[in-house]
Enzyme design. Structure first.
Site, short mmCIF file in Angstrom:
data_model
loop_
_atom_site.label_atom_id
_atom_site.label_comp_id
_atom_site.label_asym_id
_atom_site.label_seq_id
_atom_site.Cartn_x
_atom_site.Cartn_y
_atom_site.Cartn_z
N LYS A 91 -8.17 -16.43 -45.88
CA LYS A 91 -8.08 -15.04 -45.40
C LYS A 91 -6.71 -14.80 -44.78
O LYS A 91 -6.04 -13.80 -45.07
CB LYS A 91 -9.16 -14.78 -44.37
CG LYS A 91 -8.90 -13.58 -43.47
CD LYS A 91 -9.99 -13.35 -42.45
CE LYS A 91 -9.75 -14.03 -41.15
NZ LYS A 91 -8.86 -13.33 -40.22
N ARG B 269 -6.57 -5.47 -37.08
CA ARG B 269 -5.26 -5.57 -36.46
C ARG B 269 -4.25 -6.27 -37.36
O ARG B 269 -3.05 -6.13 -37.21
CB ARG B 269 -5.33 -6.20 -35.10
CG ARG B 269 -5.97 -7.55 -35.02
CD ARG B 269 -5.93 -8.07 -33.61
NE ARG B 269 -4.65 -7.77 -33.02
CZ ARG B 269 -3.52 -8.42 -33.30
NH1 ARG B 269 -3.53 -9.35 -34.23
NH2 ARG B 269 -2.39 -8.10 -32.71
N ASP C 227 4.99 -8.10 -29.04
CA ASP C 227 6.37 -8.06 -28.50
C ASP C 227 7.31 -8.97 -29.28
O ASP C 227 8.47 -8.63 -29.54
CB ASP C 227 6.37 -8.39 -27.01
CG ASP C 227 5.67 -9.72 -26.70
OD1 ASP C 227 6.22 -10.54 -25.97
OD2 ASP C 227 4.58 -9.95 -27.25
N ASP D 298 -8.61 -21.69 -34.26
CA ASP D 298 -9.70 -21.10 -35.04
C ASP D 298 -10.83 -22.09 -35.32
O ASP D 298 -11.87 -21.70 -35.86
CB ASP D 298 -9.17 -20.56 -36.37
CG ASP D 298 -8.20 -19.40 -36.16
OD1 ASP D 298 -7.48 -19.06 -37.10
OD2 ASP D 298 -8.16 -18.87 -35.03
N VAL E 123 -3.75 -21.20 -27.02
CA VAL E 123 -3.17 -20.17 -27.88
C VAL E 123 -3.61 -18.77 -27.48
O VAL E 123 -2.79 -17.86 -27.39
CB VAL E 123 -3.53 -20.44 -29.37
CG1 VAL E 123 -2.98 -19.35 -30.27
CG2 VAL E 123 -2.99 -21.80 -29.79
C1 EPZ Z 1 -3.00 -15.45 -36.67
O1 EPZ Z 1 -3.07 -14.47 -35.66
C2 EPZ Z 1 -4.40 -15.54 -37.27
N1 EPZ Z 1 -4.80 -14.25 -37.82
C3 EPZ Z 1 -5.41 -15.95 -36.19
O2 EPZ Z 1 -6.66 -16.12 -36.84
C4 EPZ Z 1 -4.98 -17.29 -35.61
O3 EPZ Z 1 -5.87 -17.64 -34.57
C5 EPZ Z 1 -3.55 -17.18 -35.07
O4 EPZ Z 1 -2.66 -16.74 -36.12
C6 EPZ Z 1 -3.04 -18.51 -34.54
O5 EPZ Z 1 -3.08 -19.45 -35.53
C7 EPZ Z 1 -4.27 -13.85 -39.01
O6 EPZ Z 1 -3.46 -14.53 -39.61
C8 EPZ Z 1 -4.77 -12.54 -39.54
P1 EPZ Z 1 -0.02 -15.45 -33.24
P2 EPZ Z 1 -1.69 -13.92 -34.99
O7 EPZ Z 1 0.94 -14.34 -33.44
O8 EPZ Z 1 -0.62 -13.86 -36.01
C9 EPZ Z 1 0.50 -14.23 -28.65
C10 EPZ Z 1 -8.95 -15.86 -37.18
O9 EPZ Z 1 -9.93 -16.26 -36.54
N2 EPZ Z 1 1.51 -13.31 -29.15
O10 EPZ Z 1 0.37 -16.84 -33.63
O11 EPZ Z 1 -2.02 -12.71 -34.22
C11 EPZ Z 1 -0.88 -13.83 -29.12
O12 EPZ Z 1 -1.45 -12.87 -28.24
C12 EPZ Z 1 -7.76 -15.27 -36.46
O13 EPZ Z 1 -8.84 -15.93 -38.44
C13 EPZ Z 1 2.26 -12.57 -28.24
O14 EPZ Z 1 2.06 -12.67 -27.04
O15 EPZ Z 1 -1.39 -15.13 -33.98
C14 EPZ Z 1 -1.64 -15.13 -29.07
O16 EPZ Z 1 -2.05 -15.38 -27.73
C15 EPZ Z 1 -7.99 -15.19 -34.96
N3 EPZ Z 1 3.21 -11.72 -28.72
C16 EPZ Z 1 -0.57 -16.15 -29.47
O17 EPZ Z 1 0.70 -15.52 -29.24
C17 EPZ Z 1 3.45 -11.57 -30.07
O18 EPZ Z 1 4.34 -10.78 -30.44
C18 EPZ Z 1 -0.66 -16.57 -30.94
O19 EPZ Z 1 -0.51 -15.40 -31.71
C19 EPZ Z 1 2.67 -12.33 -30.97
C20 EPZ Z 1 1.73 -13.20 -30.49
#
Ligand code: EPZ
Length: 448
Positions: free
Chosen positions: A46, A116, A148, A331, A353
């Site tokens: 996905k 999202r 951000d 995950d 995370v």
């Molecule tokens: C992707 O989310 C996945 N979703 C998530 O899977 C997965 O848990 C995550 O990567 C980590 O591996 C998709 O790919 C659709 P991140 P993403 O940007 O890209 C913070 C599932 O269950 N952050 O690596 O949103 C963020 O809040 C889902 O399939 C910022 O603060 O993950 C989080 O705490 C859940 N600012 C952490 O970093 C930003 O600009 C990791 O986020 C971006 C992220």
């Protein structure tokens, strides 16, 4: 009632007799029979397919993406692309996406609020049009999900942002140019959005502290098949040599297997003893999860595109730290918390995370788990067994883990809010039934 159902299994309970229930939200009813064994084919990832779909915006023509899971998030992303002017047709597990008709760079709130991950069109829209209007995504149950880092990274490429009543307005008054960016955190989404803009930036972009997930490599593979020039995918430093937009062309690509779906079924096999084989996944994607399964007392065998897990002795407690890939995947945190809940000894799981990804624990405690939460640590003391209960999915991974909990619990478990599960697991009930689980989907008029 209990005796009657026990003798006929769940199908009797959810057979003709209950046909008259009014249409309500669906739920999953599980009878704890402790059984999961056999082989299951893993669907496409996905968290890759959604981004591959977004990347198709950059190629004016028809791209074909194979091994796309039939789940609700993909349907939503298809709607997003159609709203932009693309045509999207599903043929079994392949999508034909013709982006030549894409003539809009705006995605409305009602679509982004449904998923999202729609924010993944930001980078390719900027790449194609030099501008974009994308509704700001909200947070979700597991955290604020800020963007951000996406914005800082894209700004380094020459993008300017304004926010107008919840809509992000991106422009590139001087065009896109290469940059040397260091991400504060190896954000998956930020890495992906930067990649899909940098591929058409003037000059070279270096992304340091880039995300290393297999889904990043899959995206880079497809972008290169479209004519992009990317090296270092899967490492902490990814280099992109920008090419003119007109040099990018549609392509045909096959999505990698879903390592999180695979890890979910492997956790199920570890839970019941298995043996369970997940087919259609590169074991390399699951190295840390496999290490933890072995540490918890399981035997794990790997082939080129499959992993088999079985267990004879007790589950053994093991500590887990969730981290960006190749660390332990967040995950799979809920699924392994379930294993810890039934292991000999005490485990500590640290969620590094997301800031709020322990809601699953409170549902599991209702089934008899012994868990103490302290900030981003969960202390799990193994118990002898769990009791079936009505529980709610708080996110798609927690929901999937609750169904697994029901399989080994005494009695019946009803899992509500299963639309979360449908977002990321194709035919989860069908696949579990093929492994011997006694689970059914049912209309649930009200929560009991
Ligand atoms: C992707 O989310 C996945 N979703 C998530 O899977 C997965 O848990 C995550 O990567 C980590 O591996 C998709 O790919 C659709 P991140 P993403 O940007 O890209 C913070 C599932 O269950 N952050 O690596 O949103 C963020 O809040 C889902 O399939 C910022 O603060 O993950 C989080 O705490 C859940 N600012 C952490 O970093 C930003 O600009 C990791 O986020 C971006 C992220």
């Amino acid at each position: 009632m209990h005796l009657r159902v026990a003798s006929f299994g769940i199908r009797a309970l959810c057979g003709e007799g209950l046909k008259g229930l009014s249409m309500g939200k669906e739920s999953i009813l599980v009878r704890g029979n402790g059984t999961l064994s056999g082989e299951v084919k893993i669907s496409g990832a996905k968290n890759s397919a959604l981004k591959l779909m977004a990347a198709s915006i950059l190629g004016s023509g028809e791209s074909v993406i194979h091994n796309v899971p039939d789940i609700s998030d993909i349907a939503i992303m298809s709607d997003v692309l159609r709203r932009l002017g693309a045509t999207v047709c599903r043929e079994d597990h392949s999508l034909r996406i013709d982006a030549s008709g894409v003539d809009s760079f705006s995605t409305p709130y009602e679509l982004v609020s449904r998923m999202r991950a729609s924010i993944s069109v930001l980078g390719p829209l900027i790449g194609r049009f030099g501008q974009a209007r994308v509704a700001m995504p909200g947070g979700c149950q597991i955290g604020a999900r800020k963007i951000d880092m996406h914005l800082v990274g894209l700004e380094s490429l020459g993008v300017m942002f304004e926010v107008d009543h919840g809509t992000l307005i991106a422009s590139t008054p001087d065009g896109l140019h290469g940059s040397h960016v260091v991400l504060e955190f190896p954000s998956v989404g930020a890495t992906e959005n930067m990649l899909m803009a940098a591929v058409v930036a003037e000059g070279v972009t270096l992304i340091d502290n880039a995300a290393r997930e297999p889904e990043i490599v899959d995206l880079c593979t497809m972008l290169c098949a479209m004519g992009a020039r990317i090296t270092g995918a899967g490492s902490m430093s990814i280099e992109v040599e920008g090419v003119p937009l007109e040099d990018l062309h549609p392509c045909e690509h096959t999505t990698v297997g879903d390592r999180i779906e695979a890890g979910t079924f492997l956790a199920g096999g570890a839970l019941t003893g298995g043996p369970v084989t997940v087919q259609g996944i590169d074991p390399e994607y699951l190295r840390m999860a496999i290490l933890k399964l072995k540490a918890m007392g399981c035997d794990v065998a790997c082939g080129e595109d499959y992993v088999t897990v079985k267990r004879e002795g007790d589950l053994i407690a093991a500590d887990i730290q969730t981290l960006p890939h190749p660390g332990f995947p967040t995950d799979l945190q809920a699924q392994f918390m379930l294993l810890s809940a039934l292991a000999e000894g005490t485990s500590v799981i640290t969620e590094n995370v997301f800031e709020n990804r322990f809601m699953f624990a409170s549902e599991l405690m209702r089934m008899g788990a012994d868990i103490t939460l302290e900030d981003h640590h969960a202390i799990i003391r193994g118990v002898q067994g769990l009791q079936g209960a009505p529980v709610s999915s708080t996110d798609l991974r927690a929901g999937a883990a609750l169904v697994l909990a029901g399989i080994v619990a005494e009695g019946y478990t009803t899992v509500y809010e299963i639309e979360h599960i449908d977002r990321g697991y194709e035919d989860y009930v069908g696949k579990l039934r093929s492994l011997g689980a006694d689970v059914v989907r049912k209309e649930s008029e009200e929560r009991v």
